[in-house]
Write an enzyme that holds these catalytic residues in place. Sequence first.
Site, PDB file in Angstrom:
ATOM      1  N   HIS A 103     -70.374  96.464   9.895  1.00  0.00           N
ATOM      2  CA  HIS A 103     -69.270  97.435   9.907  1.00  0.00           C
ATOM      3  C   HIS A 103     -69.798  98.847  10.071  1.00  0.00           C
ATOM      4  O   HIS A 103     -70.986  99.105   9.875  1.00  0.00           O
ATOM      5  CB  HIS A 103     -68.458  97.353   8.609  1.00  0.00           C
ATOM      6  CG  HIS A 103     -69.220  97.764   7.383  1.00  0.00           C
ATOM      7  ND1 HIS A 103     -70.218  96.997   6.835  1.00  0.00           N
ATOM      8  CD2 HIS A 103     -69.142  98.878   6.617  1.00  0.00           C
ATOM      9  CE1 HIS A 103     -70.715  97.602   5.773  1.00  0.00           C
ATOM     10  NE2 HIS A 103     -70.096  98.762   5.631  1.00  0.00           N
ATOM     11  N   ASP A 105     -68.485 102.508   8.298  1.00  0.00           N
ATOM     12  CA  ASP A 105     -67.661 102.767   7.121  1.00  0.00           C
ATOM     13  C   ASP A 105     -66.246 103.201   7.511  1.00  0.00           C
ATOM     14  O   ASP A 105     -66.054 104.143   8.284  1.00  0.00           O
ATOM     15  CB  ASP A 105     -68.336 103.810   6.224  1.00  0.00           C
ATOM     16  CG  ASP A 105     -69.565 103.220   5.546  1.00  0.00           C
ATOM     17  OD1 ASP A 105     -69.537 102.028   5.207  1.00  0.00           O
ATOM     18  OD2 ASP A 105     -70.561 103.944   5.371  1.00  0.00           O
ATOM     19  N   HIS A 253     -73.812  98.909   9.982  1.00  0.00           N
ATOM     20  CA  HIS A 253     -74.725  98.403   8.951  1.00  0.00           C
ATOM     21  C   HIS A 253     -74.160  97.147   8.296  1.00  0.00           C
ATOM     22  O   HIS A 253     -72.975  96.825   8.448  1.00  0.00           O
ATOM     23  CB  HIS A 253     -75.078  99.476   7.919  1.00  0.00           C
ATOM     24  CG  HIS A 253     -73.898 100.090   7.231  1.00  0.00           C
ATOM     25  ND1 HIS A 253     -73.048 100.970   7.854  1.00  0.00           N
ATOM     26  CD2 HIS A 253     -73.419  99.939   5.972  1.00  0.00           C
ATOM     27  CE1 HIS A 253     -72.110 101.348   7.009  1.00  0.00           C
ATOM     28  NE2 HIS A 253     -72.297 100.727   5.859  1.00  0.00           N
ATOM     29  N   ARG A 268     -72.405 106.158  -3.308  1.00  0.00           N
ATOM     30  CA  ARG A 268     -72.412 106.722  -1.949  1.00  0.00           C
ATOM     31  C   ARG A 268     -71.528 107.961  -1.907  1.00  0.00           C
ATOM     32  O   ARG A 268     -70.485 107.989  -2.570  1.00  0.00           O
ATOM     33  CB  ARG A 268     -71.862 105.657  -0.995  1.00  0.00           C
ATOM     34  CG  ARG A 268     -72.021 105.974   0.474  1.00  0.00           C
ATOM     35  CD  ARG A 268     -71.409 104.868   1.312  1.00  0.00           C
ATOM     36  NE  ARG A 268     -69.986 105.084   1.498  1.00  0.00           N
ATOM     37  CZ  ARG A 268     -69.125 104.155   1.950  1.00  0.00           C
ATOM     38  NH1 ARG A 268     -69.527 102.949   2.250  1.00  0.00           N
ATOM     39  NH2 ARG A 268     -67.850 104.442   2.093  1.00  0.00           N
TER      40      ARG A 268
HETATM   41  C1  SIN Z   1     -71.905 100.315   2.461  1.00  0.00           C
HETATM   42  O1  SIN Z   1     -71.843 101.527   2.388  1.00  0.00           O
HETATM   43  O2  SIN Z   1     -71.300  99.676   3.314  1.00  0.00           O
HETATM   44  C2  SIN Z   1     -72.818  99.590   1.510  1.00  0.00           C
HETATM   45  C3  SIN Z   1     -74.193  99.550   2.029  1.00  0.00           C
HETATM   46  C4  SIN Z   1     -75.107  98.866   1.068  1.00  0.00           C
HETATM   47  O3  SIN Z   1     -74.662  98.404   0.019  1.00  0.00           O
HETATM   48  O4  SIN Z   1     -76.287  98.773   1.366  1.00  0.00           O
END
Ligand code: SIN
Length: 277
Positions: A103, A105, A253, A268
Site C-alpha cells: 500500500h 498510506d 510499502h 508514525r
Molecule cells: C505503515 O505505516 O503502513 C506501517 C509500516 C510498518 O509497520 O512497518
Amino acid sequence: MKQFSIEPVTPLIGAEVSGVDLSRLDDDHALVIKNALLDRLVLFFRDQDLSIKDQIALGRRFGKLHVHPAGRDIMPHEEGLPPEIFCVFADANTTRAAGDKWHTDISCDLKPPAISILKMDLLPSLGGDTLFSNMYAAYEALSDPMKEMLGGLTATHDGGPNYRDRAKRGGLDPSDRKYPRHSHPVVRTHPETRRKALFVNATFTTHIDGIPEDESRALLEFLFQHTAKAMFQCRFRWKPNSVAMWDNRCAMHYAVWDYHPEVRSGRRVTIEGDRPF
Ligand code: SIN
C-alpha cells in the site's frame, strides 16, 4: 554531529543515513535529507531516541501533519497521544496487523499523504521487517503501449473495505461509517521531481474507472504483481529506535506480519500531500 553519510541500499531504492540526530536537525541537514528522500524514496536512520514531541517537530519540518481519517476506535492507539500520532501495534490478540499488504498510506484520501516517518520502539525477536517498492521504476519498466494506455486511466481508491473490516474485527458496527473514496490517476506525476510513477495498490485500489469489471480486475492484478517485483524493492530490518522516512507519492510499502504472537510497536507521523495529477 558525527560524520554524516548516505549509503544506498539497492540500486533502485533506499538509503541508510548515519551521523544525524533527528531530534536536532538544522536547516542544512533537513534540506539534505529532503533531497536524499526525493532521490532514494525511503531513508533509514538508526539510534534515534525521539520523544513524541521530537517526532512531531521533525514531521513539521517537512510539511503540515495529517490526521488519520479512520478514527481512533478502529486503529491501534494509546490514550493521551496527539491526533497527529498514528500508532503501529500488533500483539498476540491482533487478528490483522496494519500494513500487512502492499500500500501507500491512505491513498483513498483526496490528497493522500506525501511523506511518512515511522519510529519503532518494540520489536519481535525476529521478523517484522518492512519492504518498500519503487513505483517510478515499476512505471519505467513497462512497454510504451502499456504506458500509453495506463496514462489515460484513473482508478478508485476506497478506504471502506479496509477500515470496515477493522471495525468488524473490533466488534463495532461499520454499516453507517463513511470512509474516504476517491479516484486518482493510475500514473501520477510527482509534484516535486516531476517523474511519473504508478499509483495503484492492493490495499485501497478497488477498480479502474470506466472499464468493464473483468478488464479492471485483470489489469489491476497485473499491476499489483508487476509493482511487487523483487528488483524494485528493498527490505528494512528494524531495531528499537530505528526510523524510516518514505515518500508515498512514488513508493509502496508492506509491513510483514510474520512474528505473531510477539509484539511490534511504533508510532508514525504523516505529512499531508497534494491531489495526485
Ligand atoms: C505503515 O505505516 O503502513 C506501517 C509500516 C510498518 O509497520 O512497518
